[in-house]
Design a protein around this motif. Structure first.
Motif, PDB file in Angstrom:
ATOM      1  N   SER A  75      34.784  37.006  71.615  1.00 14.67           N
ATOM      2  CA  SER A  75      35.323  38.225  72.222  1.00 14.67           C
ATOM      3  C   SER A  75      34.343  38.848  73.209  1.00 14.67           C
ATOM      4  O   SER A  75      34.758  39.422  74.220  1.00 14.67           O
ATOM      5  CB  SER A  75      35.704  39.236  71.138  1.00 14.67           C
ATOM      6  N   THR A  76      33.046  38.743  72.931  1.00 14.69           N
ATOM      7  CA  THR A  76      32.050  39.255  73.878  1.00 14.69           C
ATOM      8  C   THR A  76      32.160  38.515  75.200  1.00 14.69           C
ATOM      9  O   THR A  76      32.109  39.128  76.284  1.00 14.69           O
ATOM     10  CB  THR A  76      30.630  39.095  73.301  1.00 14.69           C
ATOM     11  N   LEU A  77      32.343  37.207  75.132  1.00 19.22           N
ATOM     12  CA  LEU A  77      32.483  36.411  76.349  1.00 19.22           C
ATOM     13  C   LEU A  77      33.730  36.814  77.127  1.00 19.22           C
ATOM     14  O   LEU A  77      33.700  36.959  78.358  1.00 19.22           O
ATOM     15  CB  LEU A  77      32.529  34.925  75.982  1.00 19.22           C
ATOM     16  N   ILE A  78      34.837  37.034  76.425  1.00 20.13           N
ATOM     17  CA  ILE A  78      36.064  37.480  77.077  1.00 20.13           C
ATOM     18  C   ILE A  78      35.845  38.839  77.742  1.00 20.13           C
ATOM     19  O   ILE A  78      36.290  39.079  78.881  1.00 20.13           O
ATOM     20  CB  ILE A  78      37.218  37.569  76.054  1.00 20.13           C
ATOM     21  N   ARG A  79      35.148  39.734  77.079  1.00 23.56           N
ATOM     22  CA  ARG A  79      34.902  41.068  77.649  1.00 23.56           C
ATOM     23  C   ARG A  79      34.003  41.001  78.875  1.00 23.56           C
ATOM     24  O   ARG A  79      34.136  41.812  79.792  1.00 23.56           O
ATOM     25  CB  ARG A  79      34.298  41.980  76.583  1.00 23.56           C
ATOM     26  N   LEU A  80      33.079  40.049  78.903  1.00 23.35           N
ATOM     27  CA  LEU A  80      32.256  39.865  80.100  1.00 23.35           C
ATOM     28  C   LEU A  80      33.117  39.443  81.284  1.00 23.35           C
ATOM     29  O   LEU A  80      32.980  39.973  82.393  1.00 23.35           O
ATOM     30  CB  LEU A  80      31.178  38.805  79.844  1.00 23.35           C
ATOM     31  N   ILE A  81      34.025  38.509  81.051  1.00 25.42           N
ATOM     32  CA  ILE A  81      34.904  38.033  82.122  1.00 25.42           C
ATOM     33  C   ILE A  81      35.854  39.138  82.569  1.00 25.42           C
ATOM     34  O   ILE A  81      36.177  39.264  83.753  1.00 25.42           O
ATOM     35  CB  ILE A  81      35.682  36.790  81.659  1.00 25.42           C
ATOM     36  N   LEU A 190      43.544  36.321  80.187  1.00 21.70           N
ATOM     37  CA  LEU A 190      42.547  36.231  79.121  1.00 21.70           C
ATOM     38  C   LEU A 190      43.229  36.576  77.806  1.00 21.70           C
ATOM     39  O   LEU A 190      43.648  37.724  77.600  1.00 21.70           O
ATOM     40  CB  LEU A 190      41.382  37.192  79.385  1.00 21.70           C
ATOM     41  N   LEU A 191      43.362  35.596  76.939  1.00 23.46           N
ATOM     42  CA  LEU A 191      44.082  35.772  75.682  1.00 23.46           C
ATOM     43  C   LEU A 191      43.082  35.695  74.527  1.00 23.46           C
ATOM     44  O   LEU A 191      42.602  34.617  74.171  1.00 23.46           O
ATOM     45  CB  LEU A 191      45.155  34.686  75.523  1.00 23.46           C
ATOM     46  N   ASP A 192      42.767  36.838  73.946  1.00 20.96           N
ATOM     47  CA  ASP A 192      41.804  36.911  72.853  1.00 20.96           C
ATOM     48  C   ASP A 192      42.562  36.984  71.529  1.00 20.96           C
ATOM     49  O   ASP A 192      43.011  38.050  71.117  1.00 20.96           O
ATOM     50  CB  ASP A 192      40.907  38.137  73.051  1.00 20.96           C
ATOM     51  N   GLU A 193      42.720  35.819  70.890  1.00 17.07           N
ATOM     52  CA  GLU A 193      43.485  35.691  69.646  1.00 17.07           C
ATOM     53  C   GLU A 193      44.874  36.322  69.785  1.00 17.07           C
ATOM     54  O   GLU A 193      45.248  37.207  69.009  1.00 17.07           O
ATOM     55  CB  GLU A 193      42.712  36.309  68.481  1.00 17.07           C
ATOM     56  N   PRO A 194      45.668  35.875  70.743  1.00 18.38           N
ATOM     57  CA  PRO A 194      46.935  36.552  71.055  1.00 18.38           C
ATOM     58  C   PRO A 194      48.006  36.436  69.988  1.00 18.38           C
ATOM     59  O   PRO A 194      48.891  37.286  69.927  1.00 18.38           O
ATOM     60  CB  PRO A 194      47.387  35.854  72.348  1.00 18.38           C
ATOM     61  N   THR A 195      47.958  35.392  69.157  1.00 21.05           N
ATOM     62  CA  THR A 195      49.035  35.214  68.184  1.00 21.05           C
ATOM     63  C   THR A 195      48.635  35.636  66.774  1.00 21.05           C
ATOM     64  O   THR A 195      49.356  35.364  65.817  1.00 21.05           O
ATOM     65  CB  THR A 195      49.509  33.740  68.155  1.00 21.05           C
ATOM     66  N   THR A 196      47.499  36.305  66.648  1.00 26.67           N
ATOM     67  CA  THR A 196      47.091  36.825  65.343  1.00 26.67           C
ATOM     68  C   THR A 196      48.150  37.796  64.814  1.00 26.67           C
ATOM     69  O   THR A 196      48.575  38.703  65.519  1.00 26.67           O
ATOM     70  CB  THR A 196      45.747  37.554  65.446  1.00 26.67           C
ATOM     71  N   GLY A 197      48.586  37.585  63.588  1.00 26.46           N
ATOM     72  CA  GLY A 197      49.583  38.468  62.982  1.00 26.46           C
ATOM     73  C   GLY A 197      51.020  38.070  63.232  1.00 26.46           C
ATOM     74  O   GLY A 197      51.938  38.720  62.728  1.00 26.46           O
ATOM     75  N   LEU A 198      51.231  37.004  64.018  1.00 21.59           N
ATOM     76  CA  LEU A 198      52.598  36.561  64.299  1.00 21.59           C
ATOM     77  C   LEU A 198      53.043  35.491  63.308  1.00 21.59           C
ATOM     78  O   LEU A 198      52.241  34.669  62.865  1.00 21.59           O
ATOM     79  CB  LEU A 198      52.703  36.005  65.721  1.00 21.59           C
ATOM     80  N   ASP A 199      54.330  35.487  62.982  1.00 19.36           N
ATOM     81  CA  ASP A 199      54.881  34.453  62.124  1.00 19.36           C
ATOM     82  C   ASP A 199      54.988  33.148  62.920  1.00 19.36           C
ATOM     83  O   ASP A 199      54.866  33.146  64.154  1.00 19.36           O
ATOM     84  CB  ASP A 199      56.251  34.876  61.595  1.00 19.36           C
ATOM     85  N   PRO A 200      55.198  32.010  62.248  1.00 16.63           N
ATOM     86  CA  PRO A 200      55.217  30.715  62.948  1.00 16.63           C
ATOM     87  C   PRO A 200      56.223  30.629  64.089  1.00 16.63           C
ATOM     88  O   PRO A 200      55.923  30.043  65.140  1.00 16.63           O
ATOM     89  CB  PRO A 200      55.558  29.715  61.829  1.00 16.63           C
ATOM     90  N   VAL A 201      57.404  31.215  63.922  1.00 18.37           N
ATOM     91  CA  VAL A 201      58.404  31.166  64.991  1.00 18.37           C
ATOM     92  C   VAL A 201      57.933  31.968  66.193  1.00 18.37           C
ATOM     93  O   VAL A 201      58.021  31.517  67.342  1.00 18.37           O
ATOM     94  CB  VAL A 201      59.765  31.705  64.486  1.00 18.37           C
ATOM     95  N   SER A 202      57.412  33.162  65.943  1.00 17.32           N
ATOM     96  CA  SER A 202      56.919  34.006  67.032  1.00 17.32           C
ATOM     97  C   SER A 202      55.731  33.352  67.736  1.00 17.32           C
ATOM     98  O   SER A 202      55.590  33.438  68.966  1.00 17.32           O
ATOM     99  CB  SER A 202      56.513  35.378  66.496  1.00 17.32           C
ATOM    100  N   LYS A 203      54.861  32.700  66.968  1.00 22.26           N
ATOM    101  CA  LYS A 203      53.731  31.991  67.580  1.00 22.26           C
ATOM    102  C   LYS A 203      54.238  30.952  68.565  1.00 22.26           C
ATOM    103  O   LYS A 203      53.739  30.836  69.686  1.00 22.26           O
ATOM    104  CB  LYS A 203      52.890  31.296  66.500  1.00 22.26           C
ATOM    105  N   ARG A 204      55.234  30.190  68.143  1.00 22.49           N
ATOM    106  CA  ARG A 204      55.779  29.144  69.008  1.00 22.49           C
ATOM    107  C   ARG A 204      56.399  29.749  70.268  1.00 22.49           C
ATOM    108  O   ARG A 204      56.230  29.210  71.366  1.00 22.49           O
ATOM    109  CB  ARG A 204      56.820  28.331  68.225  1.00 22.49           C
TER     110      ARG A 204
END
Length: 290
Positions: A75-81, A190-204
């Motif tokens: 996440s630090t690297l993403i914030r630098l970018i 820049l997607l920092d853990e974008p699917t965290t908390g999503l169910d498998p269908v939503s992830k897809r």
């Protein structure tokens, strides 16, 4: 060809309390119940290197994944970018624009999704996206059309679009964050853990839409994730970061092949990850708080 995103010897460190005892000193004190005199000695701090001499390039239209345990520097690297942090040394550029000297130009060509996305919680998903659309320079009618279209394609039920965000689940709020980032088809995402908390269908659904945006708009994507299947499905190349340093970088298939045993068995990406970070399954579960 100039790289879309480039980091050259990027380094970022922070000053943090040395241990729990030091942190407790900031909260502690002495005195009577009616009067507390706080300790006046400043807590001892040490330098923590979050990102250490990291160099890599991401080509235009590439999906580049960064895998690592919690606290590894992703996440630090993403914030630098994203220009949210300034590197202590080294350079970071986005389409030739320096994240320090050309900060505003960089911000105009990127969108970021993180697990701590901020919203107007009392407004609905649709109202939040319509507000974002106006900031992006879209007129009200076009903003509403795009908002409804993206939400529908992410599996968002129409009746939920007008419900205040504070009454929606964490997973549905994350979908709104992703929809907001995709409103203008950014040239860099820049997607920092974008699917965290999503169910498998939503992830897809989210993964499908990311692939579609890359295909239709040649969007350059940097993705951090703990989901090895997601990394293999989406990423052209992946880097494994550990202790603030890249310990491996290659295509998923080549990285797995490089760890094949003497009998020719190719390990899974998860197994490769554990070897590179010196972790085991129990350590990994503890680090993720599971």
């Amino acid at each position: 060809m100039t790289a879309a995103i480039e980091c050259l010897h990027a380094h970022k460190s922070f000053r943090e309390p040395a241990d729990r005892e030091d942190r407790a000193n900031r909260r502690g004190g002495r005195g009577f119940a009616a009067l507390r005199v706080l300790d006046l000695v400043a807590p001892r701090k040490v330098r923590v290197d979050a990102v250490k001499d990291v160099s890599f390039q991401v080509k235009k239209g590439e999906i580049f994944g960064i895998l690592g345990p919690n606290g590894s520097g992703k996440s630090t690297l993403i914030r630098l970018i994203a220009t949210l942090l300034t590197p202590d040394s080294g350079t970071v550029t986005v389409f030739g624009q320096d994240v320090v000297s050309d900060r505003l130009a960089v911000r105009r060509c990127i969108n970021r999704v993180s697990v701590e996305a901020a919203f107007f919680k009392r407004l609905s998903a649709l109202e939040n996206l319509e507000y974002a659309a106006r900031l992006y320079g879209l007129d009200a009618r076009e903003g509403k059309r795009r908002a409804e279209d993206i939400l529908e394609r992410l599996g968002f039920l129409h009746k939920k679009m007008t419900v205040p965000l504070e009454n929606l689940s964490r997973g549905m709020q994350q979908k709104v964050a992703i929809a907001r980032a995709l409103m203008t088809a950014p040239v860099a995402l820049l997607l920092d853990e974008p699917t965290t908390g999503l169910d498998p269908v939503s992830k897809r659904e989210v993964q499908d839409f990311v692939l579609e945006v890359r295909e239709t708009h040649d969007t350059t994507v940097i993705l951090t994730t703990h989901d090895m299947q997601e990394a293999e499905r989406l990423c052209d190349r992946i880097a494994v970061i550990h202790g603030g340093e890249f310990v491996a970088m290659d295509t998923p298939e080549s990285l797995k092949a490089s760890f094949a045993d003497e009998r020719g068995r190719v390990p899974t990406l998860e197994e490769v990850f554990f070897r590179l970070t010196g972790s085991n399954v129990d350590d990994w579960m503890r680090e993720q708080g599971e």
